[in-house]
Motif scaffolding. Sequence first.
Motif, PDB file in Angstrom:
ATOM      1  N   LEU A  49       6.120   1.756 -13.471  1.00  0.00           N
ATOM      2  CA  LEU A  49       6.626   1.779 -12.245  1.00  0.00           C
ATOM      3  C   LEU A  49       5.769   1.389 -11.227  1.00  0.00           C
ATOM      4  N   LYS A  50       4.452   2.087 -11.215  1.00  0.00           N
ATOM      5  CA  LYS A  50       3.453   1.804 -10.385  1.00  0.00           C
ATOM      6  C   LYS A  50       3.036   0.723 -10.385  1.00  0.00           C
ATOM      7  N   VAL A  51       2.721  -0.119 -11.818  1.00  0.00           N
ATOM      8  CA  VAL A  51       2.293  -1.590 -11.861  1.00  0.00           C
ATOM      9  C   VAL A  51       3.326  -2.315 -11.142  1.00  0.00           C
ATOM     10  N   VAL A  52       4.812  -2.158 -11.677  1.00  0.00           N
ATOM     11  CA  VAL A  52       5.700  -3.107 -11.104  1.00  0.00           C
ATOM     12  C   VAL A  52       5.762  -3.086  -9.530  1.00  0.00           C
ATOM     13  N   GLU A  53       5.359  -1.784  -8.754  1.00  0.00           N
ATOM     14  CA  GLU A  53       5.492  -1.867  -7.502  1.00  0.00           C
ATOM     15  C   GLU A  53       4.437  -2.760  -6.984  1.00  0.00           C
ATOM     16  N   VAL A  54       2.858  -2.737  -7.639  1.00  0.00           N
ATOM     17  CA  VAL A  54       1.963  -3.459  -7.057  1.00  0.00           C
ATOM     18  C   VAL A  54       2.206  -4.873  -7.364  1.00  0.00           C
ATOM     19  N   VAL A  55       2.751  -5.342  -8.444  1.00  0.00           N
ATOM     20  CA  VAL A  55       3.359  -6.561  -8.628  1.00  0.00           C
ATOM     21  C   VAL A  55       4.163  -7.180  -7.459  1.00  0.00           C
ATOM     22  N   MET A  56       5.304  -6.180  -7.346  1.00  0.00           N
ATOM     23  CA  MET A  56       6.233  -6.859  -6.234  1.00  0.00           C
ATOM     24  C   MET A  56       5.768  -6.795  -4.933  1.00  0.00           C
ATOM     25  N   SER A  57       4.903  -5.766  -4.619  1.00  0.00           N
ATOM     26  CA  SER A  57       4.448  -6.032  -3.260  1.00  0.00           C
ATOM     27  C   SER A  57       3.550  -7.002  -2.850  1.00  0.00           C
ATOM     28  N   SER A  58       2.665  -7.245  -4.017  1.00  0.00           N
ATOM     29  CA  SER A  58       2.088  -8.736  -3.746  1.00  0.00           C
ATOM     30  C   SER A  58       2.813 -10.019  -3.803  1.00  0.00           C
ATOM     31  N   ASP A  63       1.762 -15.441   0.201  1.00  0.00           N
ATOM     32  CA  ASP A  63       0.572 -16.165  -0.335  1.00  0.00           C
ATOM     33  C   ASP A  63      -0.789 -15.296   0.334  1.00  0.00           C
ATOM     34  N   GLY A  64      -1.475 -15.222  -0.556  1.00  0.00           N
ATOM     35  CA  GLY A  64      -3.033 -14.730  -0.006  1.00  0.00           C
ATOM     36  C   GLY A  64      -2.967 -13.216  -0.140  1.00  0.00           C
ATOM     37  N   THR A  65      -1.850 -12.454  -0.386  1.00  0.00           N
ATOM     38  CA  THR A  65      -1.880 -10.919  -0.710  1.00  0.00           C
ATOM     39  C   THR A  65      -2.921 -10.769  -1.937  1.00  0.00           C
ATOM     40  N   ARG A  66      -3.468  -9.546  -1.581  1.00  0.00           N
ATOM     41  CA  ARG A  66      -4.369  -9.096  -2.858  1.00  0.00           C
ATOM     42  C   ARG A  66      -4.268  -7.589  -3.022  1.00  0.00           C
ATOM     43  N   ILE A  67      -3.800  -6.950  -3.946  1.00  0.00           N
ATOM     44  CA  ILE A  67      -3.783  -5.550  -4.052  1.00  0.00           C
ATOM     45  C   ILE A  67      -4.264  -5.073  -5.199  1.00  0.00           C
ATOM     46  N   GLN A  68      -5.054  -4.108  -5.014  1.00  0.00           N
ATOM     47  CA  GLN A  68      -5.683  -3.307  -5.990  1.00  0.00           C
ATOM     48  C   GLN A  68      -5.375  -1.827  -6.410  1.00  0.00           C
ATOM     49  N   SER A  69      -5.314  -1.749  -7.578  1.00  0.00           N
ATOM     50  CA  SER A  69      -4.614  -0.272  -7.970  1.00  0.00           C
ATOM     51  C   SER A  69      -5.538   0.000  -9.401  1.00  0.00           C
ATOM     52  N   LYS A  70      -5.232   1.192  -9.585  1.00  0.00           N
ATOM     53  CA  LYS A  70      -5.900   1.977 -10.928  1.00  0.00           C
ATOM     54  C   LYS A  70      -4.779   2.162 -12.018  1.00  0.00           C
ATOM     55  N   ILE A 111      -7.153  -2.771 -11.664  1.00  0.00           N
ATOM     56  CA  ILE A 111      -6.295  -4.063 -11.615  1.00  0.00           C
ATOM     57  C   ILE A 111      -6.242  -4.637 -10.167  1.00  0.00           C
ATOM     58  N   ILE A 112      -6.084  -6.089 -10.230  1.00  0.00           N
ATOM     59  CA  ILE A 112      -5.856  -6.608  -9.083  1.00  0.00           C
ATOM     60  C   ILE A 112      -4.659  -7.753  -9.134  1.00  0.00           C
ATOM     61  N   ALA A 113      -3.641  -7.561  -8.211  1.00  0.00           N
ATOM     62  CA  ALA A 113      -2.974  -8.408  -8.312  1.00  0.00           C
ATOM     63  C   ALA A 113      -2.848  -9.641  -6.954  1.00  0.00           C
ATOM     64  N   VAL A 120       2.248 -14.657  -8.825  1.00  0.00           N
ATOM     65  CA  VAL A 120       1.164 -13.214  -9.067  1.00  0.00           C
ATOM     66  C   VAL A 120       0.499 -13.387 -10.192  1.00  0.00           C
ATOM     67  N   ASP A 121      -0.888 -13.343  -9.600  1.00  0.00           N
ATOM     68  CA  ASP A 121      -2.097 -13.260 -10.894  1.00  0.00           C
ATOM     69  C   ASP A 121      -2.634 -12.051 -11.030  1.00  0.00           C
ATOM     70  N   VAL A 122      -2.298 -11.667 -12.198  1.00  0.00           N
ATOM     71  CA  VAL A 122      -2.874  -9.894 -12.208  1.00  0.00           C
ATOM     72  C   VAL A 122      -3.934 -10.050 -13.334  1.00  0.00           C
ATOM     73  N   ASN A 123      -5.074  -9.374 -12.917  1.00  0.00           N
ATOM     74  CA  ASN A 123      -6.383  -9.331 -13.702  1.00  0.00           C
ATOM     75  C   ASN A 123      -6.872  -7.966 -13.665  1.00  0.00           C
ATOM     76  N   ASN A 124      -7.765  -7.451 -14.528  1.00  0.00           N
ATOM     77  CA  ASN A 124      -8.544  -6.363 -14.334  1.00  0.00           C
ATOM     78  C   ASN A 124      -9.655  -6.760 -13.485  1.00  0.00           C
ATOM     79  N   ASP A 125     -10.310  -5.747 -12.776  1.00  0.00           N
ATOM     80  CA  ASP A 125     -11.307  -6.007 -11.861  1.00  0.00           C
ATOM     81  C   ASP A 125     -12.756  -6.316 -12.540  1.00  0.00           C
TER      82      ASP A 125
END
Length: 125
Positions: A49-58, A63-70, A111-113, A120-125
Amino acid sequence: MKKAQTSVEWLFSIGTVFFIFLFILGIAFDKKIEVIKTERFTNLRNECLKVVEVVMSSFLNGDGTRIQSKVSYNVSIDPDNRLITIGEKDIATCTLPISRINNVKLNIGTIIAKNVKDFVDVNND
């Protein structure tokens, strides 16, 4: 003769109490295993659910939003089925409300979204 009969009765009583104790101990052990499995699943589900929140927030921040999470587990994102699967041995899945995201397998770590033109482009840092 009376003493011998009393000893047998005591042995039977102690044996019965011992078997009742073993039965209760077995039930307690089974419940402990159940609690451990439930706790493991809950941790996986919270991470999902934390990953879903990061993706949805981004996505929702535009456009241009960048969110980082562990993340503490390996993550797989499947945009065709709108699913996020998390974990290896034990897994948990959760749904993703959007399909405009890349198909990716993420490792444990940061991870960075990024939102790039409402994709939304999600990848590892």
